[in-house]
Design an enzyme around this catalytic site. Sequence first.
Site, PDB file in Angstrom:
ATOM      1  N   TYR A   1     -33.862  15.927  -1.487  1.00  0.00           N
ATOM      2  CA  TYR A   1     -32.700  15.511  -1.275  1.00  0.00           C
ATOM      3  C   TYR A   1     -31.759  16.189  -0.163  1.00  0.00           C
ATOM      4  CZ  TYR A   1     -27.640  14.532  -1.446  1.00  0.00           C
ATOM      5  OH  TYR A   1     -26.364  14.260  -1.017  1.00  0.00           O
TER       6      TYR A   1
ATOM      7  N   THR B   1     -23.452  16.898   2.822  1.00  0.00           N
ATOM      8  CA  THR B   1     -23.254  17.848   1.522  1.00  0.00           C
ATOM      9  C   THR B   1     -23.241  19.097   1.861  1.00  0.00           C
ATOM     10  OG1 THR B   1     -24.228  17.895  -0.658  1.00  0.00           O
ATOM     11  CG2 THR B   1     -25.748  17.146   1.168  1.00  0.00           C
ATOM     12  N   ASP B   2     -22.714  19.838   0.658  1.00  0.00           N
ATOM     13  CA  ASP B   2     -22.566  21.294   0.871  1.00  0.00           C
ATOM     14  C   ASP B   2     -24.140  21.675   0.535  1.00  0.00           C
ATOM     15  OD1 ASP B   2     -22.428  20.546  -1.979  1.00  0.00           O
ATOM     16  OD2 ASP B   2     -21.037  21.995  -2.363  1.00  0.00           O
TER      17      ASP B   2
ATOM     18  N   ASN C   1     -30.532  14.019  -6.679  1.00  0.00           N
ATOM     19  CA  ASN C   1     -31.549  15.143  -6.659  1.00  0.00           C
ATOM     20  C   ASN C   1     -32.676  15.010  -7.492  1.00  0.00           C
ATOM     21  OD1 ASN C   1     -30.988  17.595  -5.179  1.00  0.00           O
ATOM     22  ND2 ASN C   1     -28.985  17.157  -5.725  1.00  0.00           N
TER      23      ASN C   1
ATOM     24  N   ARG D   1     -33.686  21.082 -14.282  1.00  0.00           N
ATOM     25  CA  ARG D   1     -34.390  20.550 -13.219  1.00  0.00           C
ATOM     26  C   ARG D   1     -34.925  21.408 -12.513  1.00  0.00           C
ATOM     27  NH1 ARG D   1     -29.564  18.479  -9.598  1.00  0.00           N
ATOM     28  NH2 ARG D   1     -29.582  16.464 -10.892  1.00  0.00           N
TER      29      ARG D   1
ATOM     30  N   SER E   1     -32.662  18.592   1.711  1.00  0.00           N
ATOM     31  CA  SER E   1     -33.667  18.827   3.096  1.00  0.00           C
ATOM     32  C   SER E   1     -33.579  17.674   3.903  1.00  0.00           C
ATOM     33  CB  SER E   1     -35.232  19.277   2.720  1.00  0.00           C
ATOM     34  OG  SER E   1     -35.725  18.186   2.168  1.00  0.00           O
TER      35      SER E   1
ATOM     36  N   LYS F   1     -31.065  15.433   4.004  1.00  0.00           N
ATOM     37  CA  LYS F   1     -29.535  15.618   4.473  1.00  0.00           C
ATOM     38  C   LYS F   1     -29.506  16.470   5.622  1.00  0.00           C
ATOM     39  CE  LYS F   1     -26.442  13.682   3.063  1.00  0.00           C
ATOM     40  NZ  LYS F   1     -25.936  12.067   3.678  1.00  0.00           N
TER      41      LYS F   1
ATOM     42  N   LEU G   1     -27.653  -2.079  -0.917  1.00  0.00           N
ATOM     43  CA  LEU G   1     -27.593  -2.446  -2.587  1.00  0.00           C
ATOM     44  C   LEU G   1     -28.696  -1.963  -3.066  1.00  0.00           C
ATOM     45  CD1 LEU G   1     -25.740  -5.929  -2.769  1.00  0.00           C
ATOM     46  CD2 LEU G   1     -24.863  -3.476  -2.864  1.00  0.00           C
TER      47      LEU G   1
ATOM     48  N   ASN H   1     -21.215  23.577 -15.635  1.00  0.00           N
ATOM     49  CA  ASN H   1     -21.574  22.507 -16.069  1.00  0.00           C
ATOM     50  C   ASN H   1     -21.242  22.472 -17.569  1.00  0.00           C
ATOM     51  OD1 ASN H   1     -22.758  21.733 -13.722  1.00  0.00           O
ATOM     52  ND2 ASN H   1     -24.991  22.096 -14.407  1.00  0.00           N
TER      53      ASN H   1
HETATM   54  P1  NAD Z   1     -24.378   6.697  -3.827  1.00  0.00           P
HETATM   55  O1  NAD Z   1     -25.599   6.922  -4.068  1.00  0.00           O
HETATM   56  O2  NAD Z   1     -23.253   6.348  -4.899  1.00  0.00           O
HETATM   57  O3  NAD Z   1     -24.326   5.534  -2.644  1.00  0.00           O
HETATM   58  C1  NAD Z   1     -25.191   5.325  -1.697  1.00  0.00           C
HETATM   59  C2  NAD Z   1     -24.992   4.138  -1.095  1.00  0.00           C
HETATM   60  O4  NAD Z   1     -25.893   3.919   0.143  1.00  0.00           O
HETATM   61  C3  NAD Z   1     -25.355   3.018  -2.204  1.00  0.00           C
HETATM   62  O5  NAD Z   1     -24.326   1.821  -2.003  1.00  0.00           O
HETATM   63  C4  NAD Z   1     -26.700   2.308  -1.439  1.00  0.00           C
HETATM   64  O6  NAD Z   1     -26.926   1.078  -1.912  1.00  0.00           O
HETATM   65  C5  NAD Z   1     -26.484   2.860  -0.042  1.00  0.00           C
HETATM   66  N1  NAD Z   1     -27.997   2.786   0.631  1.00  0.00           N
HETATM   67  C6  NAD Z   1     -28.968   3.677   0.255  1.00  0.00           C
HETATM   68  N2  NAD Z   1     -29.752   3.623   0.840  1.00  0.00           N
HETATM   69  C7  NAD Z   1     -29.541   2.739   1.954  1.00  0.00           C
HETATM   70  C8  NAD Z   1     -30.162   2.008   3.024  1.00  0.00           C
HETATM   71  N3  NAD Z   1     -31.425   2.336   3.435  1.00  0.00           N
HETATM   72  N4  NAD Z   1     -29.470   1.167   3.921  1.00  0.00           N
HETATM   73  C9  NAD Z   1     -28.295   0.597   3.618  1.00  0.00           C
HETATM   74  N5  NAD Z   1     -27.667   1.279   2.626  1.00  0.00           N
HETATM   75  C10 NAD Z   1     -28.444   2.036   1.637  1.00  0.00           C
HETATM   76  O7  NAD Z   1     -23.866   8.020  -2.954  1.00  0.00           O
HETATM   77  P2  NAD Z   1     -22.686   8.755  -2.795  1.00  0.00           P
HETATM   78  O8  NAD Z   1     -22.471   9.718  -4.001  1.00  0.00           O
HETATM   79  O9  NAD Z   1     -21.428   7.891  -2.754  1.00  0.00           O
HETATM   80  O10 NAD Z   1     -22.787   9.475  -1.525  1.00  0.00           O
HETATM   81  C11 NAD Z   1     -22.306   9.005  -0.097  1.00  0.00           C
HETATM   82  C12 NAD Z   1     -22.551  10.080   0.625  1.00  0.00           C
HETATM   83  O11 NAD Z   1     -21.985  11.262   0.679  1.00  0.00           O
HETATM   84  C13 NAD Z   1     -23.942  10.589   0.858  1.00  0.00           C
HETATM   85  O12 NAD Z   1     -24.434  10.731   2.312  1.00  0.00           O
HETATM   86  C14 NAD Z   1     -24.180  11.772   0.329  1.00  0.00           C
HETATM   87  O13 NAD Z   1     -25.066  12.644   0.711  1.00  0.00           O
HETATM   88  C15 NAD Z   1     -22.541  12.506   0.569  1.00  0.00           C
HETATM   89  N6  NAD Z   1     -22.396  13.493  -0.461  1.00  0.00           N
HETATM   90  C16 NAD Z   1     -22.169  12.998  -1.793  1.00  0.00           C
HETATM   91  C17 NAD Z   1     -21.407  14.003  -2.579  1.00  0.00           C
HETATM   92  C18 NAD Z   1     -21.450  13.648  -4.193  1.00  0.00           C
HETATM   93  O14 NAD Z   1     -21.008  14.385  -4.958  1.00  0.00           O
HETATM   94  N7  NAD Z   1     -21.578  12.336  -4.658  1.00  0.00           N
HETATM   95  C19 NAD Z   1     -20.912  15.148  -2.069  1.00  0.00           C
HETATM   96  C20 NAD Z   1     -21.032  15.382  -0.743  1.00  0.00           C
HETATM   97  C21 NAD Z   1     -21.835  14.391   0.168  1.00  0.00           C
HETATM   98  O1  TDX Z   2     -27.834  14.912 -17.184  1.00  0.00           O
HETATM   99  C1  TDX Z   2     -27.606  15.819 -16.456  1.00  0.00           C
HETATM  100  N1  TDX Z   2     -27.355  17.096 -16.897  1.00  0.00           N
HETATM  101  C2  TDX Z   2     -26.912  17.987 -16.271  1.00  0.00           C
HETATM  102  O2  TDX Z   2     -27.085  19.379 -16.791  1.00  0.00           O
HETATM  103  C3  TDX Z   2     -27.315  15.711 -14.939  1.00  0.00           C
HETATM  104  C4  TDX Z   2     -27.536  14.370 -14.279  1.00  0.00           C
HETATM  105  C5  TDX Z   2     -26.960  16.728 -14.312  1.00  0.00           C
HETATM  106  N2  TDX Z   2     -27.011  18.004 -14.781  1.00  0.00           N
HETATM  107  C6  TDX Z   2     -26.472  19.187 -13.883  1.00  0.00           C
HETATM  108  C7  TDX Z   2     -27.420  19.436 -12.744  1.00  0.00           C
HETATM  109  C8  TDX Z   2     -26.298  19.822 -11.776  1.00  0.00           C
HETATM  110  O3  TDX Z   2     -26.306  21.283 -12.018  1.00  0.00           O
HETATM  111  O4  TDX Z   2     -25.194  18.644 -13.493  1.00  0.00           O
HETATM  112  C9  TDX Z   2     -24.996  19.193 -12.158  1.00  0.00           C
HETATM  113  C10 TDX Z   2     -24.447  18.117 -11.415  1.00  0.00           C
HETATM  114  O5  TDX Z   2     -25.614  17.026 -11.120  1.00  0.00           O
HETATM  115  P1  TDX Z   2     -25.603  15.937 -10.228  1.00  0.00           P
HETATM  116  O6  TDX Z   2     -24.434  14.923 -10.820  1.00  0.00           O
HETATM  117  O7  TDX Z   2     -27.030  15.247 -10.262  1.00  0.00           O
HETATM  118  O8  TDX Z   2     -25.181  16.535  -8.918  1.00  0.00           O
HETATM  119  P2  TDX Z   2     -25.704  17.604  -7.985  1.00  0.00           P
HETATM  120  O9  TDX Z   2     -27.554  17.672  -8.262  1.00  0.00           O
HETATM  121  O10 TDX Z   2     -25.052  18.599  -7.952  1.00  0.00           O
HETATM  122  O11 TDX Z   2     -25.586  16.686  -6.465  1.00  0.00           O
HETATM  123  C11 TDX Z   2     -24.323  15.964  -6.401  1.00  0.00           C
HETATM  124  O12 TDX Z   2     -23.606  16.701  -5.561  1.00  0.00           O
HETATM  125  C12 TDX Z   2     -23.783  16.616  -3.991  1.00  0.00           C
HETATM  126  C13 TDX Z   2     -24.763  14.586  -5.630  1.00  0.00           C
HETATM  127  O13 TDX Z   2     -25.611  13.810  -6.228  1.00  0.00           O
HETATM  128  C14 TDX Z   2     -25.261  14.868  -4.531  1.00  0.00           C
HETATM  129  O14 TDX Z   2     -25.392  13.544  -3.715  1.00  0.00           O
HETATM  130  C15 TDX Z   2     -24.172  15.439  -3.536  1.00  0.00           C
HETATM  131  O15 TDX Z   2     -24.663  15.719  -2.179  1.00  0.00           O
END
Ligand code: NAD
Ligand code: TDX
Length: 393
Positions: A195, A168-169, A131, A318, A197, A199, A82, A294
């Site tokens: 981030y 992740t990709d 990130n 960023r 790196s 993963k 959490l 975006n």
């Molecule tokens: P998120 O940040 O929404 O959720 C991460 C969860 O992990 C949270 O509930 C957090 O409390 C828990 N957590 C963090 N550190 C912890 C620890 N030390 N011990 C136990 N729990 C811990 O992330 P998400 O977007 O749901 O991503 C989940 C997984 O999918 C990640 O491994 C991420 O790399 C991968 N992923 C995400 C995306 C995306 O678009 N969000 C895409 C591809 C892969």
């Molecule tokens: O306020 C914003 N404005 C903006 O232009 C934010 C938060 C992001 N961005 C841009 C950055 C990225 O090009 O939008 C795109 C998406 O940003 P994020 O939601 O931060 O995602 P990204 O960095 O692509 O990574 C996400 O996808 C892959 C997840 O956070 C990762 O956990 C996952 O692995």
Amino acid sequence: MEERFDDSRYHCVDPEFQDAITRYSAEVRAVGRADHRAGQLKVERSMRNIVVTGGAGFIGSNFVRWVMERDDSVLITVLDALTHAGNIHSLDGLDGERLNFVHGDICDGNLVRELLASADACVHFAAQTHNDLSIASPDEFVRTNVEGTFALLEAVREAGIRFHHVSTDEVFGELPLDSSERFTEESPYRPSSPYSSTKASADMLVRAWVRTYGIRATISNCSNNYGPYQHVEKFIPRQITNILTGRRPQLYGDGRNVRDWIHVDDHSSAVWAILQEGEIGETYLIGAEGERSNIEILQMILAEFGLPRDAFDIVADRPGHDKRYAVDASKIMQTLGWRPTHTDFEAGLRETIAWYRDNIDWWKEEKEEAEQRYRSLANDRRRNREQDCWHRT
Ligand code: NAD
Ligand code: TDX
């Protein structure tokens, strides 16, 4: 909003877990009942009892919901620390008879050993995932994403259970804009951010543990997910909730960066397919041919709210911002027969906007904190730029 969380309905499914839970968890909570449709899902007999790390996060909680709503014979234990990104209310309304929640850290070797000892499988979502935060404070990313995965792998080795690692990709780095090249399972690892790196490091650990110790693991690398319960720090929910709270959307740089979007339920069905039928030691890329810039997405959101196309702020980019991600998901489609079902992105985005409109209680507290973090990040970056200028003169 679904039925709220109710502490008084505490329930622990598996008595073998009871000791571990009461000893290690600060909170053990069960949640309410939901309708579920049985028999729609293939479940291997040997995988009834599953530990889901990060199950209170965006994708983890959607995965738990997806599985529990489709099969009533699977027991799930969520292990989640959490952090700011985790929210216990993302599990509201699920069947407390079949769901345990353990508040704990994946880096806690004793805890994970004890939990995995009585499980059939572990699906590992827990990670530090943002990130922007990884650029400002990489330490916690190394700890959770690398050391946490290591702790789990050692526990998996001891327990001899099935393990699926969610990645992740972004481990493949960026692709050029305006090209048709896509990532495949053979693409070289070229992570750009702290981030990605960490993963990538975790993926390497999993591969080594399969080869050296023979653990039964698979890996998936998915593209950008969207849908309900995503933290408001991420792009799509940030822009939606900015508008809902009277703020202007914030676009990094020129907005031409491309992400390959997939609905979170399609990610869940892919992970489930791999867990059930994936080949041990294999990596599967998951994507739904959802490439969008975006700025394109932001303008769809603005249109949905009836706002002008230019009602947003362009803010500092960023550092190290990856240009484009795109996934070729042929392998999982051809070998496991998986297909995405949410193929209409505009419809999925409209539903997501509606979800954030209808579930303000779920995100409103986090919103202020997330925007405060963004203000601190912007100030830190400004200070660093000023110091660089000062050093150069
Ligand atoms: P998120 O940040 O929404 O959720 C991460 C969860 O992990 C949270 O509930 C957090 O409390 C828990 N957590 C963090 N550190 C912890 C620890 N030390 N011990 C136990 N729990 C811990 O992330 P998400 O977007 O749901 O991503 C989940 C997984 O999918 C990640 O491994 C991420 O790399 C991968 N992923 C995400 C995306 C995306 O678009 N969000 C895409 C591809 C892969
Ligand atoms: O306020 C914003 N404005 C903006 O232009 C934010 C938060 C992001 N961005 C841009 C950055 C990225 O090009 O939008 C795109 C998406 O940003 P994020 O939601 O931060 O995602 P990204 O960095 O692509 O990574 C996400 O996808 C892959 C997840 O956070 C990762 O956990 C996952 O692995």
